[in-house]
Design a protein around this motif. Structure first.
Motif, PDB file in Angstrom:
ATOM      1  N   ILE A  19       0.638  -1.215   0.062  1.00 39.21           N
ATOM      2  CA  ILE A  19       0.153  -0.158   0.086  1.00 39.21           C
ATOM      3  C   ILE A  19       1.072   1.340   0.000  1.00 39.21           C
ATOM      4  O   ILE A  19       1.578   1.414   0.904  1.00 39.21           O
ATOM      5  N   ALA A  20       0.475   2.063  -0.948  1.00 39.60           N
ATOM      6  CA  ALA A  20       1.575   3.183  -1.072  1.00 39.60           C
ATOM      7  C   ALA A  20       0.471   4.785  -1.184  1.00 39.60           C
ATOM      8  O   ALA A  20      -0.639   4.484  -1.537  1.00 39.60           O
ATOM      9  N   THR A  74      -4.443  -0.822  -7.868  1.00 42.83           N
ATOM     10  CA  THR A  74      -3.701  -0.436  -9.199  1.00 42.83           C
ATOM     11  C   THR A  74      -3.788  -1.502 -10.179  1.00 42.83           C
ATOM     12  O   THR A  74      -4.558  -2.644 -10.048  1.00 42.83           O
ATOM     13  N   GLU A  75      -3.176  -1.141 -11.239  1.00 45.67           N
ATOM     14  CA  GLU A  75      -3.019  -2.034 -12.399  1.00 45.67           C
ATOM     15  C   GLU A  75      -2.187  -3.412 -11.816  1.00 45.67           C
ATOM     16  O   GLU A  75      -2.217  -4.362 -12.667  1.00 45.67           O
ATOM     17  N   GLN A  76      -1.289  -3.071 -10.959  1.00 42.64           N
ATOM     18  CA  GLN A  76      -0.442  -4.132 -10.511  1.00 42.64           C
ATOM     19  C   GLN A  76      -1.343  -4.912  -9.560  1.00 42.64           C
ATOM     20  O   GLN A  76      -1.623  -4.351  -8.572  1.00 42.64           O
ATOM     21  N   GLU A  77      -1.077  -6.331  -9.559  1.00 45.92           N
ATOM     22  CA  GLU A  77      -1.758  -7.283  -8.597  1.00 45.92           C
ATOM     23  C   GLU A  77      -1.221  -7.010  -7.259  1.00 45.92           C
ATOM     24  O   GLU A  77      -0.009  -6.844  -6.898  1.00 45.92           O
TER      25      GLU A  77
END
Length: 213
Positions: free
Chosen positions: A71-72, A196-199
């Motif tokens: 988480i960012a 996000t688009e990244q899993e």
């Protein structure tokens, strides 16, 4: 907030454009991350390892069980100015829905390789990032569970302290969760991380109230 305004807010927030979620700067100044209860399991067991990677414990070779996630995000004030040096105090249940806390007497297993608690700070442009496991749901009683969530305290001198909880998008337990359901749609959006688009990577931004001088 009107139906169309609510749709505009959620659409922009889901896209990760926090400032774009507001129709005006005046509206942005009125929106703060909603508050939530601390819950019964704030950590009380002393531990040295409280870094940003909760999937490993210093001095142990194993890794936490469950789905690892990152988480960012950024911390802003009510004027949408990034805030550096905010202390973020994070704690959560492990992948089985068990807190590393002596008062959690559930039969779910303790994961000795899960750090369970982190204290980090926002850096340049208010940015922060941490790695953890997707928290398990835990039973409130024989008929209900709490939806997966992460507890967070944000503090910095000159700002109102914030105690809140982070939720996950489209989880089936969200709309059965008493705390989540009592929030407005807008508040729910502000408390929910964004995929996000990244899993297994999520975004989450905080808005704190800067105390006027």
């Amino acid at each position: 907030m009107s139906h169309n305004s609510r749709r505009h807010f959620i659409k922009n927030l889901a896209a990760g454009t926090l400032a774009g979620a507001f129709t005006s700067s005046a509206q942005a100044k009125m929106i703060l991350t909603p508050r939530e209860m601390e819950g019964p399991y704030y950590p009380i067991t002393v531990q040295k390892d409280k870094d940003a990677d909760l999937t490993r414990v210093a001095g142990k070779t194993g890794v936490a069980q469950g789905t690892h996630i990152e988480i960012a995000g950024q911390v802003f004030d009510q004027n949408m100015t990034p805030v550096e040096g905010v202390t973020l105090d994070l704690w959560q249940a492990n992948a089985f829905g068990k807190y590393h806390h002596p008062h959690d007497t559930s039969e779910a297993p303790v994961d000795e390789h899960f750090q369970a608690w982190a204290i980090i700070q926002s850096g340049k442009q208010g940015r922060f990032r941490f790695k953890t496991v997707f928290p398990g749901a835990y039973p409130l009683n024989a008929h209900s569970q709490r939806t997966p969530h992460i507890h967070l305290k944000a503090t910095k001198l000159g700002y109102d302290s914030l105690l809140t909880q982070l939720y996950f998008p489209d989880h089936p337990l969200n709309q059965q969760d008493g705390l989540f359901k009592r929030k407005s749609v807008q508040e729910q959006a502000l408390m929910t991380v964004r995929q996000t688009e990244q899993e297994n990577h999520y975004l989450y931004n905080l808005i704190l109230h800067k105390i006027p001088l």
